[in-house]
Design an enzyme around this catalytic site. Structure first.
Site, PDB file in Angstrom:
ATOM      1  N   HIS A   1      35.964 -41.168 -24.633  1.00 39.15           N
ATOM      2  CA  HIS A   1      37.203 -41.925 -24.463  1.00 39.15           C
ATOM      3  C   HIS A   1      36.929 -43.159 -23.622  1.00 39.15           C
ATOM      4  O   HIS A   1      35.789 -43.414 -23.224  1.00 39.15           O
ATOM      5  CB  HIS A   1      38.321 -41.044 -23.897  1.00 39.15           C
ATOM      6  CG  HIS A   1      38.011 -40.388 -22.570  1.00 39.15           C
ATOM      7  ND1 HIS A   1      37.682 -41.107 -21.441  1.00 39.15           N
ATOM      8  CD2 HIS A   1      37.965 -39.090 -22.206  1.00 39.15           C
ATOM      9  CE1 HIS A   1      37.471 -40.284 -20.435  1.00 39.15           C
ATOM     10  NE2 HIS A   1      37.622 -39.046 -20.876  1.00 39.15           N
TER      11      HIS A   1
ATOM     12  N   HIS B   1      34.861 -42.766 -20.262  1.00 41.50           N
ATOM     13  CA  HIS B   1      33.399 -42.711 -20.420  1.00 41.50           C
ATOM     14  C   HIS B   1      32.868 -44.102 -20.785  1.00 41.50           C
ATOM     15  O   HIS B   1      31.805 -44.515 -20.327  1.00 41.50           O
ATOM     16  CB  HIS B   1      32.984 -41.762 -21.548  1.00 41.50           C
ATOM     17  CG  HIS B   1      33.581 -40.396 -21.486  1.00 41.50           C
ATOM     18  ND1 HIS B   1      34.296 -39.863 -22.519  1.00 41.50           N
ATOM     19  CD2 HIS B   1      33.572 -39.452 -20.507  1.00 41.50           C
ATOM     20  CE1 HIS B   1      34.703 -38.641 -22.208  1.00 41.50           C
ATOM     21  NE2 HIS B   1      34.282 -38.372 -20.976  1.00 41.50           N
TER      22      HIS B   1
ATOM     23  N   CYS C   1      38.145 -23.997 -10.737  1.00 40.58           N
ATOM     24  CA  CYS C   1      38.745 -24.799 -11.811  1.00 40.58           C
ATOM     25  C   CYS C   1      37.717 -24.960 -12.926  1.00 40.58           C
ATOM     26  O   CYS C   1      36.657 -25.562 -12.713  1.00 40.58           O
ATOM     27  CB  CYS C   1      39.215 -26.165 -11.326  1.00 40.58           C
ATOM     28  SG  CYS C   1      39.751 -27.177 -12.730  1.00 40.58           S
TER      29      CYS C   1
ATOM     30  N   CYS D   1      37.029 -28.721 -13.825  1.00 40.56           N
ATOM     31  CA  CYS D   1      36.093 -29.432 -12.935  1.00 40.56           C
ATOM     32  C   CYS D   1      34.761 -28.709 -12.851  1.00 40.56           C
ATOM     33  O   CYS D   1      33.790 -29.274 -12.360  1.00 40.56           O
ATOM     34  CB  CYS D   1      36.623 -29.534 -11.513  1.00 40.56           C
ATOM     35  SG  CYS D   1      38.109 -30.495 -11.315  1.00 40.56           S
TER      36      CYS D   1
ATOM     37  N   CYS E   1      44.455 -26.741  -9.614  1.00 36.73           N
ATOM     38  CA  CYS E   1      43.716 -28.008  -9.514  1.00 36.73           C
ATOM     39  C   CYS E   1      44.610 -29.165  -9.966  1.00 36.73           C
ATOM     40  O   CYS E   1      45.210 -29.102 -11.032  1.00 36.73           O
ATOM     41  CB  CYS E   1      42.477 -27.921 -10.410  1.00 36.73           C
ATOM     42  SG  CYS E   1      41.740 -29.528 -10.737  1.00 36.73           S
TER      43      CYS E   1
ATOM     44  N   HIS F   1      43.605 -30.750 -13.499  1.00 33.08           N
ATOM     45  CA  HIS F   1      43.666 -30.004 -14.760  1.00 33.08           C
ATOM     46  C   HIS F   1      44.875 -29.063 -14.783  1.00 33.08           C
ATOM     47  O   HIS F   1      45.470 -28.790 -13.748  1.00 33.08           O
ATOM     48  CB  HIS F   1      42.358 -29.229 -14.988  1.00 33.08           C
ATOM     49  CG  HIS F   1      41.175 -30.136 -15.146  1.00 33.08           C
ATOM     50  ND1 HIS F   1      40.326 -30.462 -14.109  1.00 33.08           N
ATOM     51  CD2 HIS F   1      40.717 -30.815 -16.234  1.00 33.08           C
ATOM     52  CE1 HIS F   1      39.398 -31.305 -14.535  1.00 33.08           C
ATOM     53  NE2 HIS F   1      39.607 -31.534 -15.813  1.00 33.08           N
TER      54      HIS F   1
ATOM     55  N   LYS G   1      48.291 -41.256 -15.840  1.00 34.56           N
ATOM     56  CA  LYS G   1      46.972 -40.665 -15.961  1.00 34.56           C
ATOM     57  C   LYS G   1      46.674 -40.486 -17.446  1.00 34.56           C
ATOM     58  O   LYS G   1      47.568 -40.159 -18.208  1.00 34.56           O
ATOM     59  CB  LYS G   1      47.018 -39.278 -15.287  1.00 34.56           C
ATOM     60  CG  LYS G   1      45.766 -38.914 -14.549  1.00 34.56           C
ATOM     61  CD  LYS G   1      45.864 -37.502 -14.013  1.00 34.56           C
ATOM     62  CE  LYS G   1      45.043 -36.583 -14.878  1.00 34.56           C
ATOM     63  NZ  LYS G   1      45.092 -35.185 -14.506  1.00 34.56           N
TER      64      LYS G   1
ATOM     65  N   LYS H   1      45.135 -35.715 -22.659  1.00 33.12           N
ATOM     66  CA  LYS H   1      45.391 -35.276 -24.033  1.00 33.12           C
ATOM     67  C   LYS H   1      46.842 -34.869 -24.193  1.00 33.12           C
ATOM     68  O   LYS H   1      47.483 -35.173 -25.181  1.00 33.12           O
ATOM     69  CB  LYS H   1      44.498 -34.073 -24.349  1.00 33.12           C
ATOM     70  CG  LYS H   1      43.185 -34.465 -24.979  1.00 33.12           C
ATOM     71  CD  LYS H   1      42.557 -33.218 -25.579  1.00 33.12           C
ATOM     72  CE  LYS H   1      41.057 -33.316 -25.519  1.00 33.12           C
ATOM     73  NZ  LYS H   1      40.400 -32.012 -25.568  1.00 33.12           N
TER      74      LYS H   1
HETATM   75  N1  MSP Z   1      29.521 -33.778 -16.570  1.00 29.45           N
HETATM   76  C1  MSP Z   1      30.072 -34.319 -15.385  1.00 29.45           C
HETATM   77  C2  MSP Z   1      29.117 -35.325 -14.765  1.00 29.45           C
HETATM   78  C3  MSP Z   1      27.768 -34.807 -14.425  1.00 29.45           C
HETATM   79  S1  MSP Z   1      26.750 -36.056 -13.818  1.00 29.45           S
HETATM   80  C4  MSP Z   1      25.442 -35.291 -13.187  1.00 29.45           C
HETATM   81  C5  MSP Z   1      31.377 -35.016 -15.725  1.00 29.45           C
HETATM   82  N2  MSP Z   1      31.568 -35.401 -16.978  1.00 29.45           N
HETATM   83  S2  MSP Z   1      32.887 -36.128 -17.571  1.00 29.45           S
HETATM   84  O1  MSP Z   1      32.740 -36.118 -18.996  1.00 29.45           O
HETATM   85  O2  MSP Z   1      34.048 -35.551 -17.044  1.00 29.45           O
HETATM   86  O3  MSP Z   1      32.747 -37.620 -17.135  1.00 29.45           O
HETATM   87  C6  MSP Z   1      33.188 -38.038 -15.910  1.00 29.45           C
HETATM   88  C7  MSP Z   1      32.975 -39.527 -15.771  1.00 29.45           C
HETATM   89  O4  MSP Z   1      33.589 -40.249 -16.866  1.00 29.45           O
HETATM   90  C8  MSP Z   1      33.617 -40.122 -14.541  1.00 29.45           C
HETATM   91  O5  MSP Z   1      32.855 -39.922 -13.383  1.00 29.45           O
HETATM   92  C9  MSP Z   1      33.701 -41.578 -14.941  1.00 29.45           C
HETATM   93  O6  MSP Z   1      32.426 -42.134 -14.906  1.00 29.45           O
HETATM   94  C10 MSP Z   1      34.143 -41.453 -16.386  1.00 29.45           C
HETATM   95  N3  MSP Z   1      35.600 -41.360 -16.500  1.00 29.45           N
HETATM   96  C11 MSP Z   1      36.313 -40.306 -16.997  1.00 29.45           C
HETATM   97  N4  MSP Z   1      37.633 -40.639 -16.978  1.00 29.45           N
HETATM   98  C12 MSP Z   1      37.800 -41.866 -16.465  1.00 29.45           C
HETATM   99  C13 MSP Z   1      38.891 -42.746 -16.322  1.00 29.45           C
HETATM  100  N5  MSP Z   1      40.142 -42.417 -16.621  1.00 29.45           N
HETATM  101  N6  MSP Z   1      38.620 -43.993 -15.872  1.00 29.45           N
HETATM  102  C14 MSP Z   1      37.345 -44.419 -15.604  1.00 29.45           C
HETATM  103  N7  MSP Z   1      36.301 -43.616 -15.739  1.00 29.45           N
HETATM  104  C15 MSP Z   1      36.508 -42.281 -15.994  1.00 29.45           C
HETATM  105  O7  MSP Z   1      32.166 -35.207 -14.816  1.00 29.45           O
END
Ligand code: MSP
Length: 468
Positions: free
Chosen positions: A18, A21, A126, A129, A143, A146, A293, A296
């Site tokens: 999304h 990421h 959680c 997380c 949490c 979530h 926020k 989904k």
């Molecule tokens: N798998 C763990 C990370 C492990 S790293 C050793 C994780 N994954 S995640 O798929 O949840 O991705 C989290 C990351 O995605 C956030 O830290 C950020 O970089 C990015 N983002 C997810 N949602 C976001 C927003 N709404 N806005 C900006 N970036 C965000 O956590």
């Protein structure tokens, strides 16, 4: 050659990519490209985080084995990044056996050091997380990030890591400004305050999660997914040929919700294993979608393909960079993206390119190499993309469009020196702007630079059609 190693978080694959990421990955790509452009040898790592309860549960729902599920979803990330022209050098998957081997070795070192003990743990966990929550983390009993059903009571025998042993050392590292590893400054104070409030040890294994890497010294337990995941940054440099010398990482980029894992737990794990610490961790904020926020259940998730369909690859990269949530959360939305796209790319940059190329066709321009100003590099390295791009627009693009409006070369005779002078000047500015913007919009910049190679070439169609 100077080496530069940077990473994004490895993303969970219970979900498809999304805009959140996308924002971190595009940010890392911009930095990687700028470092390559200025002559450094770059190693840019991204990937997927594939173990743990959360992934196992989704796989089961889909009727697939966890591994088959991972093999199906992980390419959604690598392929999306390819479409977005993300110049990653390696895509790591935590189910790669080479990674699993390094995880085992690193944890064994921590064990041999005497930094591990077995204890019973009971608390709220959680699944979203993938972490235990403290009483103060809970909002309305669950949490805050979530849904309520993701927070479950867990009671199990785990292996614990002596995190508390390393806290004084970590506090010293943070307070000692020569190390300075947490950016921006506000996050440093946040981490310090929490560290000083007192920290418990943390479990590093799971008794009842079979979808994980077995612990080397106790095959009945698997490695806690966060320990497994963090090690990716190190393991890639160990199992890939010729990448060893890239450790320690120069830059970890990540979102604010995983700051603690990266700036405290990861550092402590490395201290325990006697491995060099990463140089800099940059923590950014979050995208909010039209004030809410992204989730989904609210149905407001923006996907990268949605953006690419509307704005093209470079348009998407540009909009992400312009709205990047550096220190504060940034509110974004499709309508606002459209406005920004039309204003900056269609009307401003696109218009300048059309004017210069149509009116100046055939004019010679000097071939001097454009040197990138340090000020711009510093802004990019600090993830201040909006400011960096703003600076380029102000100094080279807006300025040129304003000058064209003043001089109105289209009203002058074709051989009028004033017309030639202004068009050559604008072409030169455009060349500088395109060079600066190359790490943000690689294809578009290349097109512009090709148009301006030695002489101005006529343009058949515009670069950025307006969007309704
Ligand atoms: N798998 C763990 C990370 C492990 S790293 C050793 C994780 N994954 S995640 O798929 O949840 O991705 C989290 C990351 O995605 C956030 O830290 C950020 O970089 C990015 N983002 C997810 N949602 C976001 C927003 N709404 N806005 C900006 N970036 C965000 O956590």
């Amino acid at each position: 050659m100077k080496k530069f190693y940077l990473t994004t978080p490895i993303y969970y694959i219970n979900d498809i990519p999304h805009i959140g990421h996308t924002c971190t990955t595009v940010a890392a790509d911009i930095i990687a490209r700028l470092h390559r452009k200025t002559g450094e040898e770059v190693f840019f790592l991204t990937g997927t985080d594939e173990h743990g309860q959360k992934v196992a549960e989704v796989a089961e729902k889909e009727g697939l084995s966890p591994k088959d599920y991972c093999d199906k979803i992980s390419p959604r990330f690598s392929e999306t990044w390819k479409v977005l022209n993300i110049s990653y050098d390696f895509f790591i998957r935590t189910t790669d056996q080479r990674h699993e081997k390094v995880v085992g070795e690193l944890l064994q070192k921590i064990y041999d050091k005497g930094d591990v003990y077995k204890a019973k743990y009971e608390g709220w966990y959680c699944i979203g997380c993938e972490k235990f929550l403290t009483e103060t983390d809970l909002v309305d009993g669950h949490c805050p990030l979530h849904s309520a059903e993701k927070t479950v009571k867990k009671s199990e025998e785990n292996w614990f890591f002596k995190l508390s042993k390393y806290i004084p050392q970590i506090i010293k590292l943070i307070e000692n400004n020569t190390s300075n590893y947490i950016f921006p400054e506000s996050k440093k104070s946040e981490v310090l305050a929490k560290l000083k409030a007192g920290i418990n040890d943390i479990s590093l294994s799971r008794e009842n999660v079979s979808w994980g890497i077995p612990l080397p010294w106790d095959k009945n337990q698997t490695v806690y997914v966060w320990f497994d995941a963090l090690i990716n940054y190190y393991s890639a440099t160990q199992f890939l040929e010729n990448k060893k010398e890239f450790w320690p990482a120069d830059l970890h980029i990540l979102g604010k919700e995983i700051l603690w894992f990266h700036t405290v737990i990861w550092q402590a794990m490395l201290l325990s294993a006697e491995i060099k610490l990463p140089v800099k961790t940059y923590i950014h904020s979050f995208y909010m979608i039209d004030g809410q926020k992204m989730s989904k259940s609210l149905g407001n998730v923006i996907s990268p393909s949605q953006l690419i369909d509307l704005f093209g690859v470079d348009g998407t990269r540009y909009l992400v960079a312009r709205s990047f949530p550096t220190e504060n959360d940034a509110d974004v939305g499709i309508d606002r993206f459209k406005e920004k796209y039309n204003a900056d790319l269609a009307n401003n940059l696109g218009n300048l390119v059309s004017r210069v190329c149509k009116l100046g066709e055939g004019l010679k321009i000097n071939n001097q190499e454009v040197i990138i100003d340090n000020k711009y590099k510093i802004l990019i390295n600090n993830l201040k993309f909006d400011e960096a791009i703003g600076w380029v627009f102000e100094n080279y693009i807006d300025k040129s469009n304003n000058r064209l409006n003043e001089v109105t070369p289209w009203k002058l005779e074709i051989n009028d020196p004033k017309r030639i002078e202004i068009l050559t000047e604008c072409a030169q500015n455009l060349k500088i702007a395109a060079t600066y913007l190359e790490s943000i919009m690689p294809e578009t910049s290349k097109k512009i630079l090709d148009q301006l190679d030695k002489e101005i070439k006529g343009l058949e169609s515009g670069l950025f059609p307006r969007i309704k």
